[in-house]
Structures are given as C-alpha cells and as structure tokens.
Write a protein that holds these residues in place. Structure first.
Motif, PDB file in Angstrom:
ATOM      1  N   HIS A 133      35.958  28.282  54.591  1.00 12.01           N
ATOM      2  CA  HIS A 133      35.266  29.259  53.760  1.00 12.01           C
ATOM      3  C   HIS A 133      35.242  30.626  54.439  1.00 12.01           C
ATOM      4  N   TRP A 134      34.976  30.627  55.733  1.00  6.19           N
ATOM      5  CA  TRP A 134      34.983  31.887  56.483  1.00  6.19           C
ATOM      6  C   TRP A 134      36.380  32.502  56.499  1.00  6.19           C
ATOM      7  N   GLU A 135      37.406  31.676  56.681  1.00  4.41           N
ATOM      8  CA  GLU A 135      38.784  32.183  56.716  1.00  4.41           C
ATOM      9  C   GLU A 135      39.166  32.852  55.405  1.00  4.41           C
ATOM     10  N   TRP A 136      38.684  32.290  54.288  1.00  7.47           N
ATOM     11  CA  TRP A 136      39.073  32.823  52.979  1.00  7.47           C
ATOM     12  C   TRP A 136      38.387  34.155  52.645  1.00  7.47           C
ATOM     13  N   ARG A 137      37.249  34.450  53.278  1.00  9.14           N
ATOM     14  CA  ARG A 137      36.450  35.605  52.855  1.00  9.14           C
ATOM     15  C   ARG A 137      36.756  36.835  53.712  1.00  9.14           C
ATOM     16  N   ARG A 138      37.955  37.350  53.597  1.00  9.93           N
ATOM     17  CA  ARG A 138      38.354  38.530  54.359  1.00  9.93           C
ATOM     18  C   ARG A 138      38.053  39.806  53.575  1.00  9.93           C
ATOM     19  N   PRO A 139      37.937  40.947  54.269  1.00 15.77           N
ATOM     20  CA  PRO A 139      37.584  42.199  53.577  1.00 15.77           C
ATOM     21  C   PRO A 139      38.604  42.596  52.514  1.00 15.77           C
ATOM     22  N   ALA A 140      38.123  43.246  51.486  1.00 17.27           N
ATOM     23  CA  ALA A 140      38.988  43.753  50.427  1.00 17.27           C
ATOM     24  C   ALA A 140      39.699  45.012  50.886  1.00 17.27           C
ATOM     25  N   GLY A 141      40.791  45.347  50.189  1.00 12.68           N
ATOM     26  CA  GLY A 141      41.565  46.535  50.521  1.00 12.68           C
ATOM     27  C   GLY A 141      43.014  46.184  50.794  1.00 12.68           C
ATOM     28  N   GLU A 142      43.745  47.100  51.407  1.00 19.31           N
ATOM     29  CA  GLU A 142      45.141  46.830  51.747  1.00 19.31           C
ATOM     30  C   GLU A 142      45.195  45.759  52.825  1.00 19.31           C
ATOM     31  N   ILE A 143      46.133  44.833  52.686  1.00 26.06           N
ATOM     32  CA  ILE A 143      46.233  43.708  53.606  1.00 26.06           C
ATOM     33  C   ILE A 143      47.660  43.549  54.112  1.00 26.06           C
ATOM     34  N   ALA A 144      47.786  42.798  55.208  1.00 25.69           N
ATOM     35  CA  ALA A 144      49.109  42.496  55.752  1.00 25.69           C
ATOM     36  C   ALA A 144      49.681  41.235  55.115  1.00 25.69           C
ATOM     37  N   ALA A 145      48.816  40.289  54.763  1.00 22.52           N
ATOM     38  CA  ALA A 145      49.262  39.025  54.182  1.00 22.52           C
ATOM     39  C   ALA A 145      48.074  38.308  53.564  1.00 22.52           C
ATOM     40  N   ARG A 180      56.118  43.629  52.597  1.00 19.54           N
ATOM     41  CA  ARG A 180      55.707  44.871  53.259  1.00 19.54           C
ATOM     42  C   ARG A 180      56.916  45.602  53.848  1.00 19.54           C
ATOM     43  N   LYS A 181      57.814  44.853  54.444  1.00 19.49           N
ATOM     44  CA  LYS A 181      59.001  45.471  55.042  1.00 19.49           C
ATOM     45  C   LYS A 181      59.907  46.083  53.983  1.00 19.49           C
ATOM     46  N   ALA A 182      59.794  45.578  52.758  1.00 18.55           N
ATOM     47  CA  ALA A 182      60.563  46.151  51.650  1.00 18.55           C
ATOM     48  C   ALA A 182      59.889  47.390  51.063  1.00 18.55           C
ATOM     49  N   GLY A 183      58.727  47.754  51.600  1.00 20.17           N
ATOM     50  CA  GLY A 183      58.043  48.978  51.170  1.00 20.17           C
ATOM     51  C   GLY A 183      56.928  48.785  50.175  1.00 20.17           C
ATOM     52  N   TRP A 184      56.584  47.542  49.866  1.00 18.90           N
ATOM     53  CA  TRP A 184      55.530  47.280  48.892  1.00 18.90           C
ATOM     54  C   TRP A 184      54.149  47.289  49.529  1.00 18.90           C
ATOM     55  N   ARG A 185      53.155  47.547  48.709  1.00 21.76           N
ATOM     56  CA  ARG A 185      51.754  47.480  49.123  1.00 21.76           C
ATOM     57  C   ARG A 185      51.169  46.145  48.664  1.00 21.76           C
ATOM     58  N   LEU A 186      50.317  45.564  49.504  1.00 22.05           N
ATOM     59  CA  LEU A 186      49.631  44.315  49.201  1.00 22.05           C
ATOM     60  C   LEU A 186      48.135  44.578  49.261  1.00 22.05           C
ATOM     61  N   GLU A 187      47.373  43.991  48.321  1.00 25.35           N
ATOM     62  CA  GLU A 187      45.934  44.271  48.284  1.00 25.35           C
ATOM     63  C   GLU A 187      45.113  43.008  48.025  1.00 25.35           C
ATOM     64  N   ARG A 188      43.918  43.014  48.611  1.00 25.46           N
ATOM     65  CA  ARG A 188      42.908  42.015  48.267  1.00 25.46           C
ATOM     66  C   ARG A 188      41.828  42.714  47.452  1.00 25.46           C
ATOM     67  N   LEU A 189      41.566  42.206  46.256  1.00 24.29           N
ATOM     68  CA  LEU A 189      40.543  42.787  45.397  1.00 24.29           C
ATOM     69  C   LEU A 189      39.176  42.208  45.753  1.00 24.29           C
ATOM     70  N   PRO A 190      38.119  42.978  45.599  1.00 26.08           N
ATOM     71  CA  PRO A 190      36.768  42.472  45.862  1.00 26.08           C
ATOM     72  C   PRO A 190      36.266  41.648  44.684  1.00 26.08           C
ATOM     73  N   ALA A 191      36.952  40.526  44.452  1.00 26.93           N
ATOM     74  CA  ALA A 191      36.644  39.702  43.279  1.00 26.93           C
ATOM     75  C   ALA A 191      36.884  38.232  43.604  1.00 26.93           C
ATOM     76  N   GLU A 192      36.097  37.366  42.951  1.00 33.49           N
ATOM     77  CA  GLU A 192      36.291  35.923  43.113  1.00 33.49           C
ATOM     78  C   GLU A 192      37.585  35.517  42.413  1.00 33.49           C
ATOM     79  N   MET A 193      38.402  34.750  43.108  1.00 29.36           N
ATOM     80  CA  MET A 193      39.713  34.372  42.585  1.00 29.36           C
ATOM     81  C   MET A 193      39.820  32.866  42.338  1.00 29.36           C
ATOM     82  N   THR A 194      39.534  32.067  43.362  1.00 28.67           N
ATOM     83  CA  THR A 194      39.671  30.622  43.225  1.00 28.67           C
ATOM     84  C   THR A 194      38.557  29.888  43.964  1.00 28.67           C
TER      85      THR A 194
END
Length: 322
Positions: A133-145, A180-194
């Motif tokens: 549960h702790w592992e899944w709850r990372r901060p929202a915003g731009e992410i690496a993976a 990311r290496k291809a130039g794309w942005r990845l994001e985590r939204l501040p929302a419940e997903m699963t």
C-alpha cells in the motif's frame, strides 16, 4: 470523445479476477482478458463477464509483458482505440478513472502515459500488504515510471513496440524508461485508479516477491544501466559487502565485527524515519522499515539469479509469490 479499450491480464486470480471484470464493466469500449495458463475458473469468469479472451501459447514462458502485448495486439488489430488501459488481474478499476485519465491525455499531447493511485484493499491484513500500500501511494506529478496499471497512447505504444516480453519483472519500469527516452512525458494523477489485492500473508511470499524485484533491478539495469542503479548498489552493499566485511572483521576482533554490523540497525532507523515522514504511524514505520532493510538479501538473490540465467543463456522464467 476519445476511445479507450481495456486490457486485463491474469493467471489463476480466482475471485480477484471476478471483481476486476465486474469493476471494468462500462469503463471502456472493449474489455480484453489475456490468460496465462490459468487452471482455475478464470476463462469461464471472463466469458460470463462478456470479455474478449486471448489465451497465451503454453509452450512459451509466461511474462506480464507478453500478456499485455497480446492484449494490445487484439485491440489494435481492428478499429484501434486512442488509448489502452492496462490492468492486472488482481486489481479492480475505480469508477470514473478511465474518463479522467483520457481527458488528461486529450489535453496534454506531450504526455504518453498516465497512472494514478493504487490502494491495497486489505492493507491491514499483514505487514507485507501494508508495504505494498505504501509503495503504491507515490506523489502525483511527472514520474519516471509506474506499475502495470496505466493508460497509454496507442500511437506511442505501437511506436515503441510495446513491452519487452523477455523482462520478467519491472517490465513496466523498462517500458516507461523507453517512453521517456523517446521524449514522452509520464504523469501520475492525484486520483484513485485501482484497488489491489496483494494477498500476501506469509513471510515466504514477501521474500519471493523481493527476489523477483531484485531480478528486475538486474535485468532492467542490463538494458538501461542508469535505471535502478541506487537499488542495485544498496543490495550489493547490505546484502553482500557488509556481511563479507563483518566476517573479515570477526577474524580480527568480535567487537570490530559488531561495529560493522551496526550498518543494519542504522539502515533500519533511516528507513523507519523516512516512512514516518511519509505519514506512517511509528509502529508501522518500524515494522515496514525492518522489511525494507531485510529486502536487500532477497533482492541480491534475485539479481544473482538473473546474471546466472544470463550467463547460462537460460530462459527468464517468472518468480511467482502467490
């Protein structure tokens, strides 16, 4: 309005799959279930739920990456969607997530992938579930993976060739790294997903999962040396270097060996302090901090297993903990 298709993967998930299929209803245009050799009632459950079913060839080693690619191939073959939502079979999607995620991608053309927050549905059942549960709850915003629950632009997925089917653990990290290496942005939204059901109640399950994690550290690190570098270094230091140094020190003085071994309580204290800063109560922080300290040993075993397999050119088979 953008079109979303959902790919759900699983193997012998039982009631978890039934819940996942029920939650997915109405969340996407199509639901595709990819089965990796289940021997329970998974196929019947998917058929009853009205999902399209893809079964993997039993003669080829199973990987989550291979399953996701097979599901994506099905939805991309005819009338491709704008976005693909990937979900693991032990997860139930939260109502409204796909609409929110698709709207975010519609508005941000530079973003290829969005994820949200997983929640462990039985977080208090064991310290191992609480750690998840702790592992899944990372901060929202731009992410690496992120983990395997994600919504991805179909075009970006196709351009990258999907997941690497040879990666048996952390295949999602590897895929994200290439995005990311291809130039794309990845994001985590501040929302419940699963809602996730780790179903880990035994120490042995946690140990095997930590071995699998270490295998991922090594295999993804082989493909992207800069990724998981800190994690590999910690496993080598606490799983190998400190024990060897303690044995050498013991030959000189037992007291010197004890001084070397103080590295473990210090690491535990630092881990627990970090968990406290993340909002965990003192008792949970102490227990989970201990697991994080101990994890370096199974992580190292998993890393060694990858390098041994690679040296022997042996298949990269799954390390299962359920």
């Amino acid at each position: 309005m953008s079109v979303v298709d959902l790919v759900l993967i699983g193997r012998n998930e039982g009631a978890r799959l039934v819940a996942a299929l029920a939650a997915a209803e109405g969340q996407a245009r199509r639901i595709v279930y990819v089965d990796s050799g289940s021997t329970d009632g998974s196929l019947d459950a998917a058929h009853t739920a009205g999902a399209e079913i893809v079964t993997l060839d039993l003669s080829v080693p199973f990987t989550a990456a291979r399953a996701r690619n097979a599901g994506a191939a099905r939805v991309l073959a005819v009338d491709p969607p704008d976005y693909i939502q990937f979900i693991d079979g032990d997860c139930a999607i939260v109502d409204g997530w796909t609409r929110q995620a698709a709207a975010h991608l519609d508005a941000r053309l530079e973003t290829a992938l969005v994820t949200g927050w997983r929640a462990e549905i039985h977080a208090e059942a064991s310290p191992y579930n609480r750690l998840c549960h702790w592992e899944w709850r990372r901060p929202a915003g731009e992410i690496a993976a992120c983990g395997g629950d994600m919504m991805v632009r179909s075009g970006a997925f196709q351009a990258l060739g999907g997941f690497d089917p040879t990666v048996i653990a952390a295949e999602d990290d590897e895929f994200c790294t290439r995005l990311r290496k291809a130039g794309w942005r990845l994001e985590r939204l501040p929302a419940e997903m699963t809602r996730h059901d780790a179903a880990m109640t035994r120490f042995g399950q946690w140990w095997r999962r930590a071995e699998r994690t270490g295998h991922g550290f090594a295999q993804v690190g082989q493909l992207h040396p800069e990724y998981f570098a800190t994690e590999r270094r910690r496993a080598l230091v606490y799983g190998l270097a400190v024990p060897v140094a303690a044995l050498v020190a013991a030959a000189l003085s037992p007291w010197l060996a004890l001084v070397v071994l103080l590295a473990y309580p210090l690491n535990w204290w630092k881990s627990a302090a970090g968990l406290r800063r993340d909002g965990l109560n003192p008792r949970s922080a102490r227990v989970l901090g201990l697991l994080l300290t101990l994890s370096k040993f199974p992580n190292l075993i998993g890393m060694a297993r990858f390098h041994l397999r690679r040296a022997r050119r042996a298949p990269m088979r799954l390390i299962e903990y359920k």
